[in-house]
Design a protein around this motif. Sequence first.
Motif, PDB file in Angstrom:
ATOM      1  N   LYS A   1      -4.980  -1.292  15.925  1.00  0.00           N
ATOM      2  CA  LYS A   1      -3.576  -1.668  15.760  1.00  0.00           C
ATOM      3  C   LYS A   1      -3.395  -2.612  14.576  1.00  0.00           C
ATOM      4  N   SER A   2      -4.328  -3.531  14.405  1.00  0.00           N
ATOM      5  CA  SER A   2      -4.197  -4.499  13.308  1.00  0.00           C
ATOM      6  C   SER A   2      -4.231  -3.802  11.953  1.00  0.00           C
ATOM      7  N   GLU A   3      -5.081  -2.777  11.839  1.00  0.00           N
ATOM      8  CA  GLU A   3      -5.176  -2.039  10.576  1.00  0.00           C
ATOM      9  C   GLU A   3      -3.877  -1.292  10.289  1.00  0.00           C
ATOM     10  N   ILE A   4      -3.294  -0.699  11.329  1.00  0.00           N
ATOM     11  CA  ILE A   4      -2.029   0.016  11.146  1.00  0.00           C
ATOM     12  C   ILE A   4      -0.935  -0.950  10.720  1.00  0.00           C
ATOM     13  N   MET A   5      -0.862  -2.085  11.391  1.00  0.00           N
ATOM     14  CA  MET A   5       0.223  -3.036  11.095  1.00  0.00           C
ATOM     15  C   MET A   5       0.068  -3.638   9.711  1.00  0.00           C
ATOM     16  N   ASP A   6      -1.160  -3.890   9.288  1.00  0.00           N
ATOM     17  CA  ASP A   6      -1.375  -4.422   7.937  1.00  0.00           C
ATOM     18  C   ASP A   6      -0.967  -3.400   6.869  1.00  0.00           C
ATOM     19  N   ALA A   7      -1.169  -2.124   7.156  1.00  0.00           N
ATOM     20  CA  ALA A   7      -0.852  -1.075   6.178  1.00  0.00           C
ATOM     21  C   ALA A   7       0.637  -0.752   6.141  1.00  0.00           C
TER      22      ALA A   7
ATOM     23  N   MET B   1       0.845  -1.200   0.000  1.00  0.00           N
ATOM     24  CA  MET B   1       0.000   0.000   0.000  1.00  0.00           C
ATOM     25  C   MET B   1       0.876   1.244   0.000  1.00  0.00           C
ATOM     26  N   GLU B   2       0.736   2.123  -0.990  1.00  0.00           N
ATOM     27  CA  GLU B   2       1.508   3.362  -1.062  1.00  0.00           C
ATOM     28  C   GLU B   2       0.822   4.413  -0.196  1.00  0.00           C
ATOM     29  N   ILE B   3       1.498   4.825   0.891  1.00  0.00           N
ATOM     30  CA  ILE B   3       0.834   5.737   1.817  1.00  0.00           C
ATOM     31  C   ILE B   3       1.544   7.071   1.941  1.00  0.00           C
ATOM     32  N   ALA B   4       2.616   7.298   1.159  1.00  0.00           N
ATOM     33  CA  ALA B   4       3.335   8.571   1.282  1.00  0.00           C
ATOM     34  C   ALA B   4       3.415   9.319  -0.027  1.00  0.00           C
ATOM     35  N   THR B   5       2.509   9.003  -0.942  1.00  0.00           N
ATOM     36  CA  THR B   5       2.592   9.664  -2.241  1.00  0.00           C
ATOM     37  C   THR B   5       1.295  10.332  -2.650  1.00  0.00           C
ATOM     38  N   LEU B   6       0.293  10.333  -1.787  1.00  0.00           N
ATOM     39  CA  LEU B   6      -0.976  10.962  -2.151  1.00  0.00           C
ATOM     40  C   LEU B   6      -0.858  12.466  -2.021  1.00  0.00           C
TER      41      LEU B   6
ATOM     42  N   ARG C   1      -7.875  -0.888  21.806  1.00  0.00           N
ATOM     43  CA  ARG C   1      -8.434  -0.590  20.481  1.00  0.00           C
ATOM     44  C   ARG C   1      -7.364  -0.164  19.486  1.00  0.00           C
ATOM     45  N   GLY C   2      -6.641   0.911  19.794  1.00  0.00           N
ATOM     46  CA  GLY C   2      -5.653   1.377  18.833  1.00  0.00           C
ATOM     47  C   GLY C   2      -5.170   2.779  19.159  1.00  0.00           C
ATOM     48  N   TYR C   3      -4.898   3.554  18.107  1.00  0.00           N
ATOM     49  CA  TYR C   3      -4.357   4.904  18.285  1.00  0.00           C
ATOM     50  C   TYR C   3      -5.197   5.913  17.500  1.00  0.00           C
ATOM     51  N   MET C   4      -5.133   7.164  17.977  1.00  0.00           N
ATOM     52  CA  MET C   4      -5.886   8.221  17.311  1.00  0.00           C
ATOM     53  C   MET C   4      -5.044   9.490  17.291  1.00  0.00           C
ATOM     54  N   LEU C   5      -5.049  10.164  16.124  1.00  0.00           N
ATOM     55  CA  LEU C   5      -4.448  11.493  16.028  1.00  0.00           C
ATOM     56  C   LEU C   5      -5.526  12.475  16.472  1.00  0.00           C
TER      57      LEU C   5
ATOM     58  N   THR D   1       1.168   9.012   8.786  1.00  0.00           N
ATOM     59  CA  THR D   1       0.390   9.238   7.576  1.00  0.00           C
ATOM     60  C   THR D   1      -0.989   8.576   7.671  1.00  0.00           C
ATOM     61  N   LEU D   2      -0.999   7.326   8.134  1.00  0.00           N
ATOM     62  CA  LEU D   2      -2.266   6.600   8.257  1.00  0.00           C
ATOM     63  C   LEU D   2      -3.166   7.258   9.301  1.00  0.00           C
ATOM     64  N   LEU D   3      -2.589   7.675  10.422  1.00  0.00           N
ATOM     65  CA  LEU D   3      -3.396   8.333  11.461  1.00  0.00           C
ATOM     66  C   LEU D   3      -3.934   9.665  10.960  1.00  0.00           C
ATOM     67  N   ALA D   4      -3.138  10.395  10.179  1.00  0.00           N
ATOM     68  CA  ALA D   4      -3.587  11.690   9.658  1.00  0.00           C
ATOM     69  C   ALA D   4      -4.742  11.517   8.690  1.00  0.00           C
ATOM     70  N   ARG D   5      -4.707  10.470   7.890  1.00  0.00           N
ATOM     71  CA  ARG D   5      -5.780  10.242   6.924  1.00  0.00           C
ATOM     72  C   ARG D   5      -7.069   9.791   7.602  1.00  0.00           C
ATOM     73  N   HIS D   6      -6.951   9.412   8.883  1.00  0.00           N
ATOM     74  CA  HIS D   6      -8.145   9.041   9.667  1.00  0.00           C
ATOM     75  C   HIS D   6      -8.194   9.905  10.925  1.00  0.00           C
ATOM     76  N   MET D   7      -7.841  11.175  10.775  1.00  0.00           N
ATOM     77  CA  MET D   7      -7.731  12.068  11.927  1.00  0.00           C
ATOM     78  C   MET D   7      -9.036  12.117  12.718  1.00  0.00           C
ATOM     79  N   GLY D   8      -8.893  11.983  14.053  1.00  0.00           N
ATOM     80  CA  GLY D   8     -10.067  12.013  14.923  1.00  0.00           C
ATOM     81  C   GLY D   8     -10.755  10.672  15.065  1.00  0.00           C
ATOM     82  N   ARG D   9     -10.271   9.664  14.357  1.00  0.00           N
ATOM     83  CA  ARG D   9     -10.861   8.314  14.449  1.00  0.00           C
ATOM     84  C   ARG D   9      -9.845   7.361  15.052  1.00  0.00           C
ATOM     85  N   VAL D  10     -10.310   6.444  15.853  1.00  0.00           N
ATOM     86  CA  VAL D  10      -9.422   5.423  16.415  1.00  0.00           C
ATOM     87  C   VAL D  10      -9.090   4.416  15.313  1.00  0.00           C
TER      88      VAL D  10
END
Length: 509
Positions: free
Chosen positions: A54-60, A1-6, A94-98, A42-51
């Motif tokens: 951890k599994s989703e972060i690690m998969d990405a 998954m390309e997460i630093a080029t959008l 649950r996970g992490y949130m920005l 980057t992933l947390l910023a794209r889901h800012m304010g949402r938890v």
Amino acid sequence: MEIATLDQVFHFGGYTLDLGKGTLRHADGPAFLRPKAYAVLTLLARHMGRVVPKSEIMDAVWPGVFVTEDSLTQSVREIRKVLGDDLVRTVSKRGYMLAAEVEPAPEIGSQPIVAVLRFRNEGGNPADDPIVDGFAEDIINGLARFGTVTVLARNSSFSFASFARSEWPQIRSRIGADYLVEGSVRRHGDQILAAVNLVDAANASQLWGDRYQAADSGFSAIQQDIVEEIVGRLARRVTNAGLQQASRKPVTSLAAYELVLRGVALVRDPAQTDIEGARAFFEAAVAKDPAYGLAHIYVGLTCALKGEFEESSHADLVKAREHVARGLALSPDQATGHRIQSLVRLYMREHDAAEHHLRTALELNPCDADCIEQMGLVLTMRGRPFEALGWLARSIRIDPMIPHWYQFDRSMALYMMGDYKPAAEALELATRPTPWIRTRLAACYAQLGAMDEARRQAALINEGDPDFSPIDYATKAMPFESPADAAHLADGIRLALGEQAGQSTTTTI
């Protein structure tokens, strides 16, 4: 998954995360994260304010790779060290949130960011390290003098050596540079070899490269010349690359810097058929950012370019002087502003002020090829053509892809030296035979005794402008300081027109 080029920009807690550029910046400068920590943010910023689980972060971030949660914990710890503890929250089980509200991204038109990486010491002798580092640092200092690029300081850029092509995108994500300068220095016997490359960090493509060689004993003496040439070419390349990027955007979405780039492209067009269009771009830049000094300066230039300077009215020149002065008040260290003010004051016949402004420009940026070239013009108009030719030769060496006006100014210095043949050859390179170019060519050929060609050029002078007066051009339009220099040009023109040379003429010099 390309997460630093959008192509997205997020603002939170005083930081700007630009996914298109791969950068994280604070008002104080760039902030650095290792690639995996940057990917998590980057992933947390794209889901800012949402938890984000951890599994989703690690998969990405670690797709297809088995890692423990310790890797994620370490990345979050690194992010908190940079951003502070409050922005990234742990939600138990649950996970992490920005934890920041999404701020709308303003239109950004910042200047390109250039990083000069630490050069490789290809010779391998540690005793040569100071020479290698000093060479790269001179490029940093030289490039930093240009007002159209932002250059990262040594502490940031020297945190990397010149890595392989595959690692360039990683360097970009770490230090936030749009362009990289990388290279090497090798001592071989009594010779020192230097290689320099300019890299587009976004796609890891090489835009330009060159090699330089100097005798060991004379290296320090000519090092400034080498750096001067590199810096001059790099500045032109970076500006052109920025223009290419801006040209792909609709005008309504352009920010002030990009509007100025488009205007400069029209000014530099050899045909110069759309000066009003250039002025519209510069005025739009002023409207978008009233504190943008360079935009005011270029508005002034277009005021004076209405008649290619020689035919500009006094009122136009006064207006140009005022616009440039306003720009310099906003950006006093802008070498381009002093260069343009020098040109305006030259055509106002304020020769001392013209030379003063140009020497100020050269103090601010001694590597600017346009400033060096213009010194040749000013000195020619002041009756010092031999000295002028040295400056003109230097400018052409720095910028071998010379703009058209370099040759025009060189031809006048040669004419004043009595070197009429090379003066004519320089003018013959013109892509647009305007009346004043025809006039100069006719004078050169007449002074050479080539009367058939002189008369042919003279007959064509008024094709483009029936009201153009060749004699008035020499005695009134050209800003010679000495009436004798104006008479010298007028004598050649009179010979071409079949009139007697040396006739007295009342001038307004």
